[in-house]
Design a protein around this motif. Structure first.
Motif, PDB file in Angstrom:
ATOM      1  N   ASN A   1       0.992  -1.200  -0.049  1.00 19.27           N
ATOM      2  CA  ASN A   1       0.072   0.028  -0.060  1.00 19.27           C
ATOM      3  C   ASN A   1       1.030   1.281   0.055  1.00 19.27           C
ATOM      4  O   ASN A   1       1.748   1.361  -0.914  1.00 19.27           O
ATOM      5  N   ASN A   2       0.804   1.992   1.203  1.00 19.50           N
ATOM      6  CA  ASN A   2       1.693   3.159   0.869  1.00 19.50           C
ATOM      7  C   ASN A   2       2.877   3.527   2.006  1.00 19.50           C
ATOM      8  O   ASN A   2       3.213   4.394   2.222  1.00 19.50           O
TER       9      ASN A   2
ATOM     10  N   LEU B   1      -4.498   2.731  -7.481  1.00 19.24           N
ATOM     11  CA  LEU B   1      -5.858   2.827  -7.157  1.00 19.24           C
ATOM     12  C   LEU B   1      -6.945   3.610  -7.944  1.00 19.24           C
ATOM     13  O   LEU B   1      -7.951   2.935  -7.780  1.00 19.24           O
ATOM     14  N   GLU B   2      -6.396   4.104  -8.865  1.00 22.28           N
ATOM     15  CA  GLU B   2      -7.165   4.960 -10.069  1.00 22.28           C
ATOM     16  C   GLU B   2      -7.148   3.822 -11.192  1.00 22.28           C
ATOM     17  O   GLU B   2      -8.000   4.423 -12.144  1.00 22.28           O
TER      18      GLU B   2
ATOM     19  N   ASP C   1      -3.521  18.258  -6.429  1.00 25.15           N
ATOM     20  CA  ASP C   1      -3.938  17.217  -5.900  1.00 25.15           C
ATOM     21  C   ASP C   1      -2.860  16.149  -6.286  1.00 25.15           C
ATOM     22  O   ASP C   1      -1.904  16.683  -6.965  1.00 25.15           O
ATOM     23  N   TYR C   2      -2.922  14.905  -6.061  1.00 24.75           N
ATOM     24  CA  TYR C   2      -1.892  14.016  -6.445  1.00 24.75           C
ATOM     25  C   TYR C   2      -1.538  14.005  -7.981  1.00 24.75           C
ATOM     26  O   TYR C   2      -0.199  14.122  -8.179  1.00 24.75           O
TER      27      TYR C   2
ATOM     28  N   TYR D   1       1.438   3.192  -6.826  1.00 24.86           N
ATOM     29  CA  TYR D   1       0.432   2.856  -5.622  1.00 24.86           C
ATOM     30  C   TYR D   1      -0.720   3.683  -5.866  1.00 24.86           C
ATOM     31  O   TYR D   1      -2.077   3.337  -5.888  1.00 24.86           O
ATOM     32  N   LEU D   2      -0.682   5.004  -6.011  1.00 25.83           N
ATOM     33  CA  LEU D   2      -1.723   5.943  -6.094  1.00 25.83           C
ATOM     34  C   LEU D   2      -2.278   5.870  -7.329  1.00 25.83           C
ATOM     35  O   LEU D   2      -3.628   5.995  -7.659  1.00 25.83           O
ATOM     36  N   LYS D   3      -1.574   5.452  -8.484  1.00 25.37           N
ATOM     37  CA  LYS D   3      -2.054   5.416  -9.811  1.00 25.37           C
ATOM     38  C   LYS D   3      -2.917   4.072  -9.805  1.00 25.37           C
ATOM     39  O   LYS D   3      -3.775   3.894 -10.758  1.00 25.37           O
TER      40      LYS D   3
ATOM     41  N   PHE E   1       4.041  11.447   0.715  1.00 26.04           N
ATOM     42  CA  PHE E   1       2.924  10.667   1.003  1.00 26.04           C
ATOM     43  C   PHE E   1       3.312   9.289   1.270  1.00 26.04           C
ATOM     44  O   PHE E   1       2.584   8.512   1.646  1.00 26.04           O
TER      45      PHE E   1
ATOM     46  N   LEU F   1       5.552  13.666  -4.639  1.00 22.07           N
ATOM     47  CA  LEU F   1       4.851  12.796  -3.971  1.00 22.07           C
ATOM     48  C   LEU F   1       5.423  11.759  -2.909  1.00 22.07           C
ATOM     49  O   LEU F   1       4.752  11.008  -2.291  1.00 22.07           O
TER      50      LEU F   1
END
Length: 340
Positions: A25-26, A323-324, A153-154, A319-321, A123, A120
């Motif tokens: 995860n993060n 999730l999208e 935003d991210y 990770y953030l990508k 984060f 980033l």
């Protein structure tokens, strides 16, 4: 996409550091970096040698990252990699490896912008690590880049100002070279600066419009100043090294901070973060902390581990990508110039 745990293997190979990291995860489980010593004897990064060294390092570095994270490659959810910006030969090694591994494991491939990753990196979930709140301003300072970025935003970032010529990291390294210091010279300038008088030798500050930067003129003025002084006194550098380094560092920090203050005033934003290799500089870190009290800013300074090129910062973007569901296909190629 509902997954209990997302495991990202991240690969960074934009310049002369080969790095691999595993994130759950993060959270960072491992972050391995292999530095290339070969460039020291040339006084700078030699692109062809860098790409060859990446080829030698990438398999053992990935193996170490998986072993340290105690993760089998079959548990991986996706592979994230640096697409650019950077040295084309170096980027190609990481890109090719990431594409092949993702294809072999039949898992998603995620491309990452290296400069976005520096921002980033804040984060990554770490103990006692405060994360900036949106919107914030990010000063990204490295060997190849100097930018002030408005981070809404991210994945909503806007460059407010950038260097028109040389980057701040190059200004540090070239100044060090003029002084006869070994490569990489930036950290040595910082080291000696802490022992010197920052106002011993005033250097001119460039007048550049808006929130942009320029460092080529400063480099030239330092060169001419040193040449003239050495003509009069051959031992000038030796006798004044600490004061010269302190004066150079003071000038560079003053240039950066004056633009950052202007950006904060224009936008009304008081959340300020830094990122990139030069954010390891002790003088810049102190100036930012001082500004917190002086201007009422909230400042965010990354751990040293996340300042220089590393794969954990690539992993957090991955990770953030993920999730999208923002994945790349096998037709993706490296980009030496890659704007945020």
């Amino acid at each position: 996409m509902e997954h209990k745990n997302i495991y990202i293997l991240a690969i960074e190979s934009s310049c002369d550091d080969t790095s691999a990291a595993v994130l759950q995860n993060n959270k960072k489980l491992s972050n391995i970096v292999a530095t290339q010593k070969i460039h020291e004897e040339y006084g700078g990064v030699v692109p062809e040698l860098a790409s060859r060294a990446h080829q030698q390092n990438i398999v053992p570095v990935v193996h170490q990252a998986l072993a340290k994270a105690n993760i089998d490659k079959k548990q991986l959810s996706a592979i994230a990699f640096t697409r650019g910006p950077g040295l084309m030969g170096s980027l190609l090694v990481g890109t090719s490896f990431a594409k092949s591994l993702a294809l072999g494991l039949d898992i998603p491939l995620i491309e990452v912008n290296h400069m976005q990753a520096h921002i980033l990196a804040h984060f990554i979930d770490e103990e006692n690590n405060q994360k900036p709140e949106f919107p914030f301003l990010a000063l990204t300072i490295s060997g190849g880049h100097t930018q002030i970025v408005l981070v809404k935003d991210y994945f909503d970032l806007e460059i407010l100002g950038e260097t028109l010529d040389d980057a701040v990291g190059e200004a540090f390294d070239k100044s060090a070279k003029i002084l006869g210091l070994p490569y990489p010279g930036g950290p040595l300038v910082d080291k000696y600066a802490q022992l010197g008088n920052p106002k011993a030798f005033p250097f001119p500050k460039p007048k550049v419009k808006d929130l942009n930067f320029s460092f080529s003129g400063l480099k030239t003025s330092i060169l001419y100043f040193i040449q003239n002084q050495v003509k009069e006194n051959p031992n000038f550098i030796e006798e004044n090294l600490n004061d010269i380094c302190a004066s150079i560092q003071y000038t560079i920090i003053d240039i950066l901070m004056s633009k950052l203050k202007k950006a904060a005033k224009q936008t009304g934003i008081k959340q300020i973060a830094i990122g990139g290799g030069v954010s390891a500089n002790s003088g810049i870190r102190k100036a930012l902390k001082d500004a917190e009290t002086k201007y009422g800013w909230n400042t965010y300074v990354p751990k040293f581990e996340y300042c220089t090129d590393n794969a954990a910062m690539i992993g957090i973007v991955g990770y953030l990508k993920y999730l999208e569901g923002n994945f790349s296909d096998q037709s993706i190629t490296a980009k030496a110039r890659y704007v945020i």
